[in-house]
Structures are given as structure tokens and as C-alpha cells.
Write a protein that holds these residues in place. Structure first.
Motif, PDB file in Angstrom:
ATOM      1  N   GLU A 163      26.314  15.394  -7.619  1.00 33.44           N
ATOM      2  CA  GLU A 163      26.785  15.903  -6.331  1.00 33.44           C
ATOM      3  C   GLU A 163      28.136  16.595  -6.476  1.00 33.44           C
ATOM      4  O   GLU A 163      28.344  17.697  -5.965  1.00 33.44           O
ATOM      5  CB  GLU A 163      26.883  14.747  -5.323  1.00 33.44           C
ATOM      6  N   ASP A 164      29.075  15.953  -7.166  1.00 35.95           N
ATOM      7  CA  ASP A 164      30.423  16.497  -7.292  1.00 35.95           C
ATOM      8  C   ASP A 164      30.449  17.826  -8.049  1.00 35.95           C
ATOM      9  O   ASP A 164      31.237  18.725  -7.717  1.00 35.95           O
ATOM     10  CB  ASP A 164      31.342  15.500  -8.005  1.00 35.95           C
ATOM     11  N   GLU A 165      29.600  17.948  -9.057  1.00 38.18           N
ATOM     12  CA  GLU A 165      29.619  19.140  -9.906  1.00 38.18           C
ATOM     13  C   GLU A 165      28.522  20.136  -9.557  1.00 38.18           C
ATOM     14  O   GLU A 165      28.383  21.168 -10.229  1.00 38.18           O
ATOM     15  CB  GLU A 165      29.522  18.733 -11.381  1.00 38.18           C
ATOM     16  N   GLY A 166      27.750  19.871  -8.511  1.00 38.30           N
ATOM     17  CA  GLY A 166      26.703  20.803  -8.092  1.00 38.30           C
ATOM     18  C   GLY A 166      25.702  21.098  -9.193  1.00 38.30           C
ATOM     19  O   GLY A 166      25.301  22.248  -9.399  1.00 38.30           O
ATOM     20  N   ILE A 167      25.268  20.055  -9.894  1.00 35.00           N
ATOM     21  CA  ILE A 167      24.419  20.229 -11.079  1.00 35.00           C
ATOM     22  C   ILE A 167      23.097  20.913 -10.752  1.00 35.00           C
ATOM     23  O   ILE A 167      22.680  21.864 -11.432  1.00 35.00           O
ATOM     24  CB  ILE A 167      24.165  18.879 -11.766  1.00 35.00           C
ATOM     25  N   LEU A 168      22.397  20.464  -9.721  1.00 29.42           N
ATOM     26  CA  LEU A 168      21.086  21.040  -9.424  1.00 29.42           C
ATOM     27  C   LEU A 168      21.198  22.522  -9.101  1.00 29.42           C
ATOM     28  O   LEU A 168      20.385  23.338  -9.582  1.00 29.42           O
ATOM     29  CB  LEU A 168      20.422  20.297  -8.264  1.00 29.42           C
TER      30      LEU A 168
END
Length: 462
Positions: free
Chosen positions: A341-346
């Protein structure tokens, strides 16, 4: 400034031949390696990993384009995962699975909420193979049936039922350890066994073949169909349009459970929490491992539907593991959700796949006559190599070894010499770097593959 920290916590520099000698000696004397003739291997000693790279004791740097075994989704030594494990070890290192545990319950809750409509609970395992074993056991108890259908060109693990389900050569030497397994063909348009001319036709014919298999085996004898939502090691085979929905419909028609094996494709690899989510299909059971915590601590599991969960509401489930839902593994799993969530991986995985990897691989395919097809999604792609692009003759024969595999091995060696550790399988270079990879490093790795394919081109037409 040190290059790495050794076994005793001491700072060391690359080039220490004595340290490397000791690592090699202990490995060769005492470690028994999987899938190998022990006297024919010489494993590379690794001193350090960081981000998307790792280094041997000589200081040779490798860009990790395989995420080790397609499990290191958040890369080497991610500070968020390391801290989560350290913090958990400091407050409660372990507790048996019969007791309730805060971090275990929190991870189960998050997995259920991010999986499929109708999901109810999670049974934790130590890895992917035992997740498959337990999913099949649940399906058999729930339905009262014994047979399980699995596809050729699949890998489900190396334990007894899992290796029998596997539809590729690693199964052969192990015999038939589970007599209830039946194999069938899935869609593979580039090498269609159904002689299809379009992806839609491949779907239609593959589903007709599956229906015939079900009818001939006896629907009332079949507990489950298991499949990799996106086939991993055996080719990054993306389901053709409507295929997964068609399998779901056949399962519903005949009262068969659908098990989605998401051990490799799950947790962001395709740009979704689970690969099946891109196809709007709801399984009954989902197996996972690898990316749930990037393999920092062994952890796997089965996501269980409400209906299957209720089967064991008053009847005991006959199975368990000492380390089920181990707090250290679960803590890294909870941290994984936070980091995603924090790093916007998806979002970044989808962006890099669509904007960088796909276009570049299509350019590479146009450039190199040794490339028969490229296919994939997210950060999960395959480059299929051929000796003849017109006949689609593979670069090396199926399950080739020794001298017969030399052309492919030469391509892999060219990648490694240029500082790239590839995901190599069969006739394919497969692109599966850590999901945190920068665009710059992604392009660098694709450049190395582009150059290495000149080696493969040299075998075209021979």
C-alpha cells in the motif's frame, strides 16, 4: 567500509578467497541440494543481497531477474520486512498454532479481505507444496470424492500429491504417489494441441477437452480441478479469453471444487493481489506462498471458502503443522500488505508491465529470429526461443540435458556474464524481477537479454 557481514557478524570485504573456500567446502561436504546430482553441481556462494541485486564473494554483482525462485517480490533485505521480523522476534518469537495469536490472525484477516468473494478463512502452511497438499485434502473431505484433475505444463510442488499433480518432467522419476490424479491439456495457443487458429478457438476446444475428461472420468468421482491461474515455470501461460470462467462453469455444473494455485503468480506478480482477479473468477480454494512475505520466513497457506470452512465447523479437520502461521512469517506477511500500500506496488507493476516490459519484448521479438513468441502480464513474462521461427521448432528439445541443452545454456551464460541472473526454464527466458525494481534497472536487464539473444540467433537455421 565493509562489503558484507559474515556468519559471525564481522565486517568483511569482497575477494576473501578463504571465506569463499570455507562456504564452498561446507556446502559440498554437508548440504544435499534439490533437483540435482550432488556430484555434478557447484553452487555459487553468495555474500550479500540488497534490493534487486546480489553479490558473490568476489564482488561480482548480479541483477536479480528471477526474484530468486520468483518469491522475492519485495527484493533483498527490504527494511520494512527485516524490521517486522526483528520486532516480532523481540516480543514473541513463536507460539503453537492451537493458540490464538495477534499477528497470525491479522494476516489471515488481510488475506481473506484481499482474495475472493465468499472467502472465509486461511489455513497456514510452511510453503507452497504443503498448501497444495492440504487444499486437495480439504476438497476430498468436502466433496467425499477422490479424483483431482490437473493440467499438463504445470508445477504444484514436490511432496507426494503435489508432485503427482505436476504436469512436467520433474514428476516422472517420482512415480504415481497419488493414484487419484488425472491430467488434462490447458490452452497454449503458440503450441496448441487442439490445432486452434485463434485464442477464442483455443478456449472453446480446451474447454471441450476438459468437459470430455470430466465425463469420461466420471463427474461423481472428481473432487477438484487445480490449476495455476497464470502458469509459472512452465511458460507464463496466460489464460485465453473466457477460459477460467469456462472452467468455473464446468466445476459448478458437476459439483467440483476449483483450486487456484497462486503460489508463484500471487501477491502482486501480475499486478493484482491474486492473478485470478484479472479474470473475474472466484475459486473455492486458493494456495499461496512465496510472495506473501517474499520468502523471508517460510510461509504458505490455503484461502478457504465459506462452504468448505463449514464442512469442518463441527467435524475436525484431519491435519496440522507445528509451524502453521509462525509469528515471524506472519509478521513479515502483515508488513508485506503495508509495504504494498505504502509503495503502490500493484499500480507500478501494472504500469511497468504495460509501458516498459511488453513494448520492449515485442521489439526484441521483431529483432531476433530466435524469439518465437513473447507473452506475459505485470512483471511476469516469457520469451520463447526457437531454432526455426516458421516451424516453431524449439531451440532445444523438450526436457533436453547435457549437450542437447548447450544452445540454451549458452544464452543463459551470456546473461550471467553480463551481470544478469535470469529466470531460465526449458526453452524460455522468463522475466520476473522483484516488484520494487526501478525502471532504469528494468531497462538495463532487458538490454542484457536483448544482447544475449544474439547467441540464440546463431543457432537459428542449423
Amino acid at each position: 567500509m565493509s562489503d558484507y557481514i559474515d556468519l559471525n557478524g564481522a565486517e568483511q570485504s569482497f575477494g576473501d578467497t578463504e571465506a569463499q573456500r570455507e562456504v564452498r567446502e561446507n556446502d559440498r561436504q554437508y548440504v544435499f541440494h534439490s533437483w540435482s546430482a550432488q556430484g555434478a553441481i557447484n553452487p555459487l556462494p553468495i555474500a550479500k543481497g540488497e534490493g534487486v541485486r546480489f553479490w558473490d564473494y568476489d564482488g561480482t554483482e548480479y541483477l536479480d531477474f528471477s526474484s530468486q525462485l520468483v518469491n522475492l517480490n519485495l527484493g533483498h533485505q527490504h527494511p520494512g520486512l527485516v524490521k517486522a521480523i526483528q520486532d516480532q522476534a523481540g516480543r514473541l518469537a513463536t507460539i503453537q498454532p492451537a493458540m490464538a495469536n495477534d499477528v497470525r490472525g491479522e494476516l489471515a484477516k488481510r488475506i481473506v479481505e484481499h482474495s475472493f468473494e465468499g472467502a472465509r478463512s486461511v489455513f497456514f502452511t510452511n510453503g507452497g507444496a504443503d498448501a497444495v497438499e492440504y487444499a486437495v485434502r480439504m476438497a476430498r473431505h468436502h466433496t467425499g470424492r477422490q479424483k483431482v484433475l490437473a493440467r499438463y505444463r504445470s508445477y504444484h510442488g514436490s511432496t507426494s500429491t503435489a508432485i503427482t499433480l505436476t504436469g512436467e518432467p520433474r514428476r516422472w522419476a517420482n512415480g504415481t504417489l497419488d493414484a487419484g490424479v488425472v491430467h488434462f491439456h490447458g490452452p497454449y495457443p503458440y503450441r496448441s494441441v487442439f490445432y486452434s487458429e485463434t485464442p477464442e478457438q483455443e478456449t472453446e476446444r480446451a474447454l471441450a477437452h476438459l468437459r470430455a475428461t470430466i465425463e469420461l472420468e466420471g463427474p461423481a468421482t472428481i473432487a477438484a480441478i487445480i490449476l495455476e491461474s497464470v502458469t509459472g515455470t512452465n511458460g507464463i501461460l496466460i489464460p485465453t479469453p473466457g477460459y477460467l470462467a469456462g472452467v468455473r462453469a464446468l466445476c459448478d455444473e458437476f459439483g467440483i471444487l476449483l483450486i487456484a494455485d497462486e503460489v508463484m503468480a500471487g501477491f502482486g506478480r501480475t499486478g493484482h493481489w491474486f492473478a485470478f482477479q484479472a479474470f473475474d473468477v472466484h475459486p473455492d480454494l486458493v494456495t499461496f506462498a512465496k510472495g506473501v512475505n517474499s520468502g523471508y520466513v517460510p510461509l504458505g497457506g490455503v484461502v478457504i471458502s465459506e462452504a468448505v470452512h463449514q464442512t469442518f465447523d463441527q467435524k475436525p479437520f484431519p491435519g496440522g503443522l507445528t509451524y502453521s502461521g509462525h509469528p515471524l512469517g506472519a509478521a513479515a506477511g502483515v508488513a508485506t500488505f503495508d509495504i504494498f500500500e505504502d509503495e503502490g506496488i500493484l499500480e507500478r507493476v501494472r504500469d511497468l508491465g504495460e509501458r516498459v516490459v511488453g513494448p520492449r519484448l515485442r521489439e526484441i521479438a521483431e529483432k531476433h529470429p530466435s524469439v518465437g513468441e513473447v507473452r506475459g502480464t505485470g512483471l511476469f513474462w516469457a520469451i520463447e526461443l526457437v531454432k526455426d521461427p516458421d516451424t516453431r521448432e524449439p531451440l532445444i528439445p523438450f526436457n533436453a540435458a547435457g549437450e542437447a541443452a548447450a544452445p540454451f545454456n549458452a544464452v543463459v551464460a551470456a546473461c550471467k556474464q553480463a551481470g544478469l541472473w535470469p529466470f531460465a526454464a526449458g526453452n524460455r527466458l522468463q522475466v520476473a524481477p522483484p516488484l520494487i525494481i526501478s525502471e532504469e534497472d528494468l531497462v538495463k536487464g532487458l538490454d542484457i537479454i536483448d544482447e544475449a539473444l544474439n547467441v540464440a540467433d546463431g543457432y537459428v537455421g542449423e
